[in-house]
Design a protein around this motif. Structure first.
Motif, PDB file in Angstrom:
ATOM      1  N   SER A 166     -20.197  21.434  -6.883  1.00 23.38           N
ATOM      2  CA  SER A 166     -20.611  20.045  -6.730  1.00 23.38           C
ATOM      3  C   SER A 166     -19.737  19.183  -7.634  1.00 23.38           C
ATOM      4  O   SER A 166     -19.101  19.697  -8.571  1.00 23.38           O
ATOM      5  N   GLU A 167     -19.687  17.888  -7.368  1.00 29.34           N
ATOM      6  CA  GLU A 167     -18.901  16.995  -8.216  1.00 29.34           C
ATOM      7  C   GLU A 167     -19.429  16.996  -9.648  1.00 29.34           C
ATOM      8  O   GLU A 167     -18.651  16.910 -10.603  1.00 29.34           O
ATOM      9  N   PHE A 181     -12.219  22.166  -5.545  1.00 26.13           N
ATOM     10  CA  PHE A 181     -13.420  22.758  -6.137  1.00 26.13           C
ATOM     11  C   PHE A 181     -14.594  22.719  -5.156  1.00 26.13           C
ATOM     12  O   PHE A 181     -15.360  23.682  -5.044  1.00 26.13           O
ATOM     13  N   GLU A 182     -14.736  21.610  -4.460  1.00 27.54           N
ATOM     14  CA  GLU A 182     -15.853  21.474  -3.518  1.00 27.54           C
ATOM     15  C   GLU A 182     -15.749  22.496  -2.390  1.00 27.54           C
ATOM     16  O   GLU A 182     -16.769  23.008  -1.909  1.00 27.54           O
ATOM     17  N   SER A 201      -4.187  24.264  -8.193  1.00 32.28           N
ATOM     18  CA  SER A 201      -5.299  24.544  -7.281  1.00 32.28           C
ATOM     19  C   SER A 201      -5.278  25.981  -6.774  1.00 32.28           C
ATOM     20  O   SER A 201      -6.340  26.596  -6.590  1.00 32.28           O
ATOM     21  N   ASP A 202      -4.095  26.534  -6.532  1.00 30.78           N
ATOM     22  CA  ASP A 202      -4.001  27.918  -6.063  1.00 30.78           C
ATOM     23  C   ASP A 202      -4.552  28.887  -7.104  1.00 30.78           C
ATOM     24  O   ASP A 202      -5.238  29.865  -6.764  1.00 30.78           O
ATOM     25  N   ASP A 213      -8.425  13.579  -7.309  1.00 32.56           N
ATOM     26  CA  ASP A 213      -9.290  13.671  -6.126  1.00 32.56           C
ATOM     27  C   ASP A 213      -9.001  14.941  -5.332  1.00 32.56           C
ATOM     28  O   ASP A 213      -9.931  15.597  -4.832  1.00 32.56           O
ATOM     29  N   ASP A 214      -7.720  15.296  -5.202  1.00 30.91           N
ATOM     30  CA  ASP A 214      -7.351  16.520  -4.482  1.00 30.91           C
ATOM     31  C   ASP A 214      -7.922  17.759  -5.176  1.00 30.91           C
ATOM     32  O   ASP A 214      -8.382  18.701  -4.510  1.00 30.91           O
ATOM     33  N   LYS A 215      -7.898  17.763  -6.493  1.00 30.88           N
ATOM     34  CA  LYS A 215      -8.423  18.901  -7.251  1.00 30.88           C
ATOM     35  C   LYS A 215      -9.947  18.996  -7.103  1.00 30.88           C
ATOM     36  O   LYS A 215     -10.503  20.096  -7.012  1.00 30.88           O
TER      37      LYS A 215
END
Length: 395
Positions: free
Chosen positions: A267-268, A261-262, A286-287, A255-257
């Motif tokens: 978009s999901e 992206f969002e 993520s970085d 969910d954090d990833k």
């Protein structure tokens, strides 16, 4: 005297005993001596253990102190025999240090009765070489605490029955030795669950060869349910890689990833599309994703839709792949030698392809390119552009 005492007690008489602390100094002597002896013995054991862990097992003082909390040596005879056996099987000093720091209790096992049968089993039955054995065991020490008869041998038999191809078996065992330590009876039901969902034998084989430890994951059923909801076709090779990625990502991490992206404008649906195409894009930190995506948007004008259709670029190294190739392409475009239109294929193609098409072909321009790089990117570490030979190296 005893009669008198009993008579007084029966009539409710009370007695006052002297305060022990006020008694003769000899009153507590035996207890004090015993406590002192015990403390001294404990201190001696601890000192001996710490000295042995540092001098013979090559542990640092901090690592030795941590290990000494889990094992106490009254003497070093057995521990020395354990180390001698490990050296006979090819363990180096650093490998012994790593193994002992992970499993200090190994020093207390019987080298001949407990340890040697497992080492011999892994060498002769599993087929680990003298180099592989210590390398694997120094990081997978649980193998040395499993029974050969009750766990290791039965699991090996199950794997041999599943993997009829004896060429694949050694590969699987080298990458997934934890399959020998888990409950082997769960393997067949899990394979059947994959087959029932539609996974082909090729996909199952890929999973065994590339990510065998997934079969031993305690949450295998949960992971399979998650991948079903994402609806990746089980006949595609990416299905095996998706299982692997989901096995290391909790739902909260996933969910954090997605949120990351969002925030980058995705978009999901685009996130899921990228995951289906290239599951490893979700295992990138993520970085890294944010840095790559910002570069793609600012320098190349790529949209989330374009990147989600080419998600491999999110997993590429910025310093070793993206930036060096971009600099080469931008320089050649500035000279009018190629079109100024960097595509995802320019970054994803194999190194030899890029070298032949954009480096070797224009090698006479190389010195000027290096000068521009040094002038415009001062402080930026460009080892990959120091020479053509370095750029030939695998990124």
């Amino acid at each position: 005297m005893f009669r008198l005492l009993r008579s007084k007690l029966s009539h409710g008489a009370s007695f006052k005993l002297k305060d022990p602390t006020a008694a003769s100094p000899f009153f507590l002597l035996p207890f004090q001596l015993q406590t002192t002896n015990y403390a001294t013995a404990s201190t001696v054991d601890t000192s001996l253990t710490l000295h042995f862990l540092q001098s013979s097992c090559y542990l640092t003082p901090d690592a030795a102190a941590a290990a000494a909390e889990k094992v106490h040596l009254k003497n070093t005879k057995n521990a020395h025999a354990v180390l001698a056996l490990l050296r006979d099987y090819g363990f180096s000093g650093p490998q012994i240090a790593n193994l002992v720091s992970r499993r200090p209790s190994l020093l207390a096992v019987s080298p001949g009765r407990t340890l040697k049968p497992k080492l011999e089993f892994l060498r002769s039955e599993v087929g680990l070489s003298r180099t592989e054995l210590p390398k694997i065991l120094s990081n997978s020490s649980l193998l040395l605490f499993c029974s050969v008869e009750k766990r290791l041998a039965p699991n090996l038999a199950i794997l041999r029955s599943i993997l009829c191809n004896q060429v694949i078996l050694p590969i699987v065992l080298r990458r997934g030795l934890m399959l020998l330590t888990t409950d082997g009876t769960k393997l067949l039901p899990r394979i059947e669950a994959l087959r029932s969902y539609g996974a082909t034998e090729a996909v199952i084989s890929t999973l065994f060869r590339a990510h065998p430890w997934v079969f031993a994951h305690p949450r295998f059923d949960v992971i399979l349910d998650r991948i079903k909801r994402i609806a990746i076709r089980p006949s595609k090779a990416s299905f095996a890689h998706a299982l692997r990625v989901l096995s290391i990502l909790t739902q909260s991490t996933w969910d954090d990833k997605v949120v990351n992206f969002e925030r980058l404008g995705w978009s999901e649906e685009q996130v899921l599309n990228a995951f289906v195409r290239h599951p490893f894009c979700m295992s990138a930190c993520s970085d890294k994703v944010r840095r790559n995506m910002e570069f793609f948007a600012e320098k190349l004008g790529w949209t989330p839709e374009y990147v989600s259709s080419n998600p491999v670029v999110l997993s590429l190294s910025f310093e070793k792949r993206i930036m060096p190739r971009y600099l080469v392409l931008a320089f050649l475009a500035s000279k009018g030698l190629i079109e100024d239109n960097v595509k995802a294929t320019h970054l994803m193609k194999p190194n030899n392809w890029f070298l032949e098409r954009y480096v070797i072909k224009y090698s006479n321009e190389w010195s000027e390119l290096k000068d521009i790089v040094k002038m415009e990117f001062q402080g930026f570490e460009m080892n990959s552009l120091d020479s053509i030979e370095l750029l030939r190296a695998d990124y």
